[in-house]
Structures are given as C-alpha cells and as structure tokens.
Design a protein around this motif. Structure first.
Motif, short mmCIF file in Angstrom:
data_model
loop_
_atom_site.label_atom_id
_atom_site.label_comp_id
_atom_site.label_asym_id
_atom_site.label_seq_id
_atom_site.Cartn_x
_atom_site.Cartn_y
_atom_site.Cartn_z
N SER A 1 0.84 -1.20 0.00
CA SER A 1 0.00 0.00 0.00
C SER A 1 0.87 1.24 0.00
O SER A 1 2.07 1.21 0.29
CB SER A 1 -0.91 0.01 1.23
OG SER A 1 -0.15 0.28 2.40
N ILE A 2 0.25 2.38 -0.30
CA ILE A 2 0.95 3.66 -0.31
C ILE A 2 1.53 3.98 1.06
O ILE A 2 2.47 4.78 1.19
CB ILE A 2 -0.01 4.78 -0.78
CG1 ILE A 2 0.77 6.08 -1.06
CG2 ILE A 2 -1.13 5.00 0.23
CD1 ILE A 2 -0.08 7.16 -1.69
N HIS B 1 -0.72 9.15 -8.36
CA HIS B 1 -1.90 8.44 -8.86
C HIS B 1 -3.13 8.73 -7.99
O HIS B 1 -4.20 9.02 -8.51
CB HIS B 1 -1.58 6.94 -8.87
CG HIS B 1 -2.73 6.07 -9.29
ND1 HIS B 1 -3.10 5.92 -10.62
CD2 HIS B 1 -3.60 5.30 -8.58
CE1 HIS B 1 -4.13 5.10 -10.70
NE2 HIS B 1 -4.45 4.71 -9.48
N LYS C 1 5.12 7.60 -7.15
CA LYS C 1 4.22 7.24 -8.25
C LYS C 1 2.80 7.04 -7.73
O LYS C 1 1.83 7.49 -8.35
CB LYS C 1 4.72 5.96 -8.93
CG LYS C 1 6.08 6.11 -9.62
CD LYS C 1 6.55 4.77 -10.17
CE LYS C 1 7.94 4.87 -10.78
NZ LYS C 1 8.45 3.55 -11.23
N GLN C 2 2.68 6.35 -6.60
CA GLN C 2 1.35 6.07 -6.07
C GLN C 2 0.66 7.34 -5.57
O GLN C 2 -0.54 7.52 -5.75
CB GLN C 2 1.44 5.03 -4.94
CG GLN C 2 1.80 3.63 -5.43
CD GLN C 2 1.58 2.57 -4.37
OE1 GLN C 2 1.06 2.83 -3.29
NE2 GLN C 2 1.97 1.35 -4.69
N CYS D 1 -7.64 2.41 -6.62
CA CYS D 1 -6.99 1.21 -6.09
C CYS D 1 -6.87 0.13 -7.16
O CYS D 1 -5.84 -0.55 -7.26
CB CYS D 1 -7.80 0.66 -4.91
SG CYS D 1 -7.65 1.61 -3.39
N THR E 1 8.40 4.18 -5.28
CA THR E 1 7.05 3.67 -5.56
C THR E 1 6.01 4.58 -4.95
O THR E 1 4.96 4.84 -5.56
CB THR E 1 6.89 2.25 -4.99
OG1 THR E 1 7.93 1.42 -5.51
CG2 THR E 1 5.54 1.65 -5.36
N TRP E 2 6.30 5.10 -3.75
CA TRP E 2 5.36 6.01 -3.08
C TRP E 2 5.11 7.26 -3.93
O TRP E 2 3.95 7.72 -4.04
CB TRP E 2 5.92 6.40 -1.72
CG TRP E 2 5.31 7.64 -1.18
CD1 TRP E 2 4.06 7.79 -0.64
CD2 TRP E 2 5.90 8.95 -1.17
NE1 TRP E 2 3.85 9.11 -0.29
CE2 TRP E 2 4.97 9.83 -0.60
CE3 TRP E 2 7.14 9.45 -1.58
CZ2 TRP E 2 5.22 11.19 -0.44
CZ3 TRP E 2 7.40 10.80 -1.42
CH2 TRP E 2 6.45 11.65 -0.85
N CYS F 1 -4.02 1.23 -9.64
CA CYS F 1 -2.80 1.80 -9.08
C CYS F 1 -1.55 1.22 -9.72
O CYS F 1 -0.61 1.94 -10.03
CB CYS F 1 -2.76 1.58 -7.57
SG CYS F 1 -1.31 2.30 -6.79
N ASP F 2 -1.51 -0.09 -9.92
CA ASP F 2 -0.33 -0.75 -10.49
C ASP F 2 -0.72 -1.39 -11.80
O ASP F 2 -1.22 -2.51 -11.84
CB ASP F 2 0.19 -1.80 -9.51
CG ASP F 2 1.58 -2.31 -9.90
OD1 ASP F 2 1.96 -2.08 -11.06
OD2 ASP F 2 2.25 -2.92 -9.06
N GLN G 1 -4.08 -2.11 -0.70
CA GLN G 1 -4.35 -0.67 -0.88
C GLN G 1 -5.70 -0.31 -0.27
O GLN G 1 -5.83 0.69 0.44
CB GLN G 1 -4.35 -0.30 -2.38
CG GLN G 1 -3.00 -0.30 -3.05
CD GLN G 1 -2.14 0.90 -2.69
OE1 GLN G 1 -2.45 1.66 -1.78
NE2 GLN G 1 -1.05 1.07 -3.41
#
Length: 491
Positions: A118-119, A133, A129-130, A275, A126-127, A278-279, A291
C-alpha cells in the motif's frame, strides 16, 4: 554445567563483539545524547524491554514512560537497530522534509503482512508514483460532492443517536460511522453493500489493531510466528481472512459496475477505482486488497477515533460546546450544511484542531535515514530510524502554553501566526503527509456541526489526564470514555 556456562559466555561475548563492530557509529552518536544510553542492550530485544517499566505493552505507554522518567530525545535499540526518538520541532521539520527520509522506519515492518504494497509502506520511489496516482481522488470538486454525502450520513446518525443516547463503545460507534461514510463517498458501489458489510470492515480494522498493539514493542517476535502460534495472532488471521473475502466482493462489484458503465471521466475516478488501477503492470488482487485495506483503515481509524475524542472533550467543556453551537446556528441555522458553509465554521474547525493537538490520532511516526541527517547541533548517522512522538510534541509547553488545556482559540485565524508550524502534526507533515487531510477535516466539521446543533453532549470526565491512552498505529483510550447525547429542543 560448566561447559554450558562457558558456551553461553562465549556466545554472549561473540554477540557483543559483533554488535559493537557493526554499530559503532550509532553507539558514538547515542553517547552524545546519553539519554537511555546506559540501558543494557540485550540479544533479541535490544532495549525495548524498557516498555515493561511502563506497566503496559503498547507504544503510548512506552512514550509516556520516556517522557516522565527520562525525557526526549531518547536512544532506543530495536534488537540491533538504532532508533532516535524526538519531540523537538526544529528536528522534526528537518526529518520529515528531508529527501532521504521518505522511507518508513524499521518498526513499520510489523505491519507489512497487512499493508506491504500500500501507499502507506512502499519505498519512496514507488510512493511518489502512487501518491501522484491517488491525488486525483482528493480534488476540490470531489470534496464538494462528498460534503453532501457527509451531511446526509450525519443526519442518519443523528436519528440513531436519538435512541442510543450513550454508545456502549464510542470508538467503535464512530469508526463504523466513518467507514460507512467512506463507502458512501469514495467507492461508487454503496448501493451494493449492506450496513453490516460496511461496519464489519470497520470492526475488523479496530479488532486487529487491538490485537497488534503489544506486538509492535516485541521486536523478537516476527508477525509470521505470531500469526501462526499465538491466540491473538490466530484470531488476527481469521479476521484478515474475513476482511479479504469482503474486499474481494467489493472489488468484484466495482469491476462489474465499470464494465456496465464504460463512459466515465478519466480524471474523476473514485478511490476504489484508483486502487484497481494503481499498479498497471500487476493486477495482483492481494496488492489491490492491501491498498483498499489501508485506505479504509486510514478513514475509519483516524477519523472515527477523532470523532470520539472531539465529542468527549465537548462534553467535558460545556462553554466551548456552546460556542460551537452558537456559531453553527449563526452560520447555518436550521438549513442543510453545504460546502460553502465550511469556511465560515471557524470556531468549529478550531475545536477540531485543538482536539487533534491534544489527541493526535497517529501519536508516533518514524522515518528511515537514507543518509547522514544534519540537525545542526548533531548529525544522525545513515541507517538510523528517527521516531517522532507527535503526542508529546503537541503537548510540549515550549510550543503550547498551558498545554493540557482544551483551548480552541489557539487555532482561530487571528492566533495561528503564534503557532510553530512544525509543532502541529495532526495529519503528519512533509511530502509524505496525509493525502486525505482536507476530506477528513471537512467530514469532521460537517458532522460535529450537525450533531452539536441537535444534541447537548455531556461527559462525567473532568480532565484529560483521566483518559488512559493506548496505541498500535492509531490512538484511543483503554476503556470507552463516558459520552452522552441528549436531544436539544426541536429547531
């Protein structure tokens, strides 16, 4: 017997030689502070055994023991990993804003089995990018629409409070209310969910936190071992399984709705849809569930617990409650509460902020130092974990005169310039702060305003010291506090 003692002594010497060799720079730094330096560092636990001195195994008890007996900053060894605990506003500002301090501290590893992807816990790259988003789910037009949802849902709760008067467990009661608001405002599938399913998610989140609170201060015990072999862990495993099944159903309903309605605005996705997308390189259901679990937890635990503290404090301070009531009646009267009313509810917002100062729902945050961090008078070595006791920062008399007094006037517009910005972290701080802070504040203002104009709130508690606090990730009281809702005269 002699051979056994010899082997134990040999292993002990080997441990400390290895420990000193690999941790010399941290030992040197901790010597500068000395606070907590002299506590023996033991295999498997480091110095976390000091939490036993507080009489209760949870984060808040540990922080309160440190504050009363030793003070901050404090040196803590989490097995063989060094942690620096502070409440100094200047240090905090540097730590939370430093580009090499965006990753979470080691202590958060205890929650990876729930939130790893999760964020909340992902690494800084990665955070970033998330966060980019998810930020689209908190735009001003979405906030405006959700104020309507919050108001209507608060009206339903008011009808319920007319018969309940005093919830048996005020934290659970308002956690359920907050999670219902989340599903109503952020998922787009509330019509497919029963109140039982919504409340069940909130109950599971609360129950898991209650089970987890002692695990955090036991570094030698891995979550995997705890889940498989301890009664509390096995109960948590069962709860997580229940939660997963509900989340799978929620995801399936959302995917069904999206297939049936292909025409939607690309930039106005709700949080549930965000959610799901997200990926884009990995459609792993477990990652989506993590998430969703975190976002649902962030809404129910933080906002729900905040409501409990707000209403208890208003019940304890009748004169402040009346000021909130008078403002609401002047600004809103008996009409529906709308988005345009919120900026004018200044004292109501001040009461909410003052509550969050006294009772920060997330009382402790931690960051990992990706490089040496220069704090001016000291340099925290790379690899350390920096923990910030928000609870004690926000009750520090250096920044807050008469810190245990409930005084909303501190946050009125004319007084805000007196506040050190780094001394108030109700929604964390720095780039990795709370994404939903505007939504949370709006929900709290709408709900508090609506409840206060319909109910007279009372509490038998006289001081905040009466409330025994405990925490895992979020903070609440050990026992449900007294809080009663008596209907005012009809408007």
């Amino acid at each position: 017997m002699i051979i056994s003692l010899y082997l134990i002594g040999l292993c002990t010497c080997a441990f400390y030689l290895h420990f000193v060799y690999h941790n010399w720079k941290y030992l040197k730094f901790s010597w500068q502070e000395k606070n907590g330096f002299w506590y023996p560092i033991l295999p498997l636990v480091g110095t976390t055994y000091v939490s036993l001195f507080s009489g209760s195994l949870n984060v808040i008890s540990l922080l309160q023991w440190i504050d009363k007996t030793k003070g901050f900053p404090f040196n803590l060894w989490y097995v063989d990993k060094y942690m620096y605990i502070t409440r100094d506003a200047k240090e905090v500002k540097t730590i939370v804003n430093h580009p090499k301090c965006f990753n979470k501290a080691l202590i958060y590893d205890k929650f990876k089995f729930i939130f790893e992807h999760s964020i909340f816990l992902v690494s800084d790259e990665t955070w970033k990018k998330q966060r980019k988003h998810f930020v689209t789910g908190f735009k001003s037009n979405i906030l405006k629409n959700n104020v309507y949802v919050y108001y209507n849902h608060s009206c339903q709760m008011i009808e319920d409070l007319k018969s309940v008067e005093m919830p048996e467990d005020i934290f659970r009661y308002f956690d359920r209310y907050a999670i219902q608001s989340f599903f109503l405002g952020y998922t787009g599938i509330s019509e497919y969910l029963s109140l039982f399913e919504m409340e069940k998610v909130g109950d599971i989140i609360l129950d898991i936190q209650n089970l987890l609170k002692s695990l955090v201060v036991m570094p030698f015990l891995s979550p995997k071992v705890w889940l498989a072999n301890f009664p509390a862990g096995r109960k948590a495993t069962k709860l997580l399984k229940e939660s997963k099944e509900i989340m799978k159903y929620i995801i399936a309903q959302k995917e069904k709705v999206l297939k049936e309605n292909q025409e939607y605005c690309e930039n106005d996705k709700d949080l549930l849809e965000l959610c799901l997308t997200c990926d884009t390189d990995d459609s792993d259901d477990d990652k989506i569930i993590q998430q969703l679990d975190f976002i649902a937890s962030a809404v129910s635990d933080t906002t729900g617990n905040a409501f409990a503290f707000i209403f208890v404090l208003l019940g304890m301070h009748q004169e402040i409650q009346e000021k909130v009531y008078e403002e609401v009646m002047e600004v809103v009267g008996d009409k529906d509460i709308a988005h345009q009313d919120l900026p004018n509810l200044k004292y109501t917002e001040a009461a909410v902020c003052e509550t969050l100062r006294l009772f920060p729902i997330v009382p402790l945050i931690g960051r990992a130092c990706g490089e040496d961090i220069d704090l001016g008078a000291k340099i925290i070595p790379k690899g350390s974990s920096c923990l910030v006791s928000i609870l004690h920062l926000q009750r520090d008399p250096q920044y807050w005169p008469d810190p245990l007094k409930f005084d909303p006037s501190r946050f009125l517009p004319e007084n805000q310039s007196k506040i050190n910005p780094s001394s108030f972290m109700a929604f964390s701080a720095g780039p990795r702060d709370c994404l939903g802070k505007a939504q949370a504040l709006a929900m709290m203002k709408v709900t508090v305003a609506n409840v206060v104009r319909y109910f007279k709130i009372t509490s038998k508690h006289k001081t905040i010291e009466e409330l025994t606090l405990e925490s895992c990730l979020t903070m609440k009281t050990k026992e449900s506090p007294d809080c009663r809702f008596s209907a005012r005269k009809e408007l």
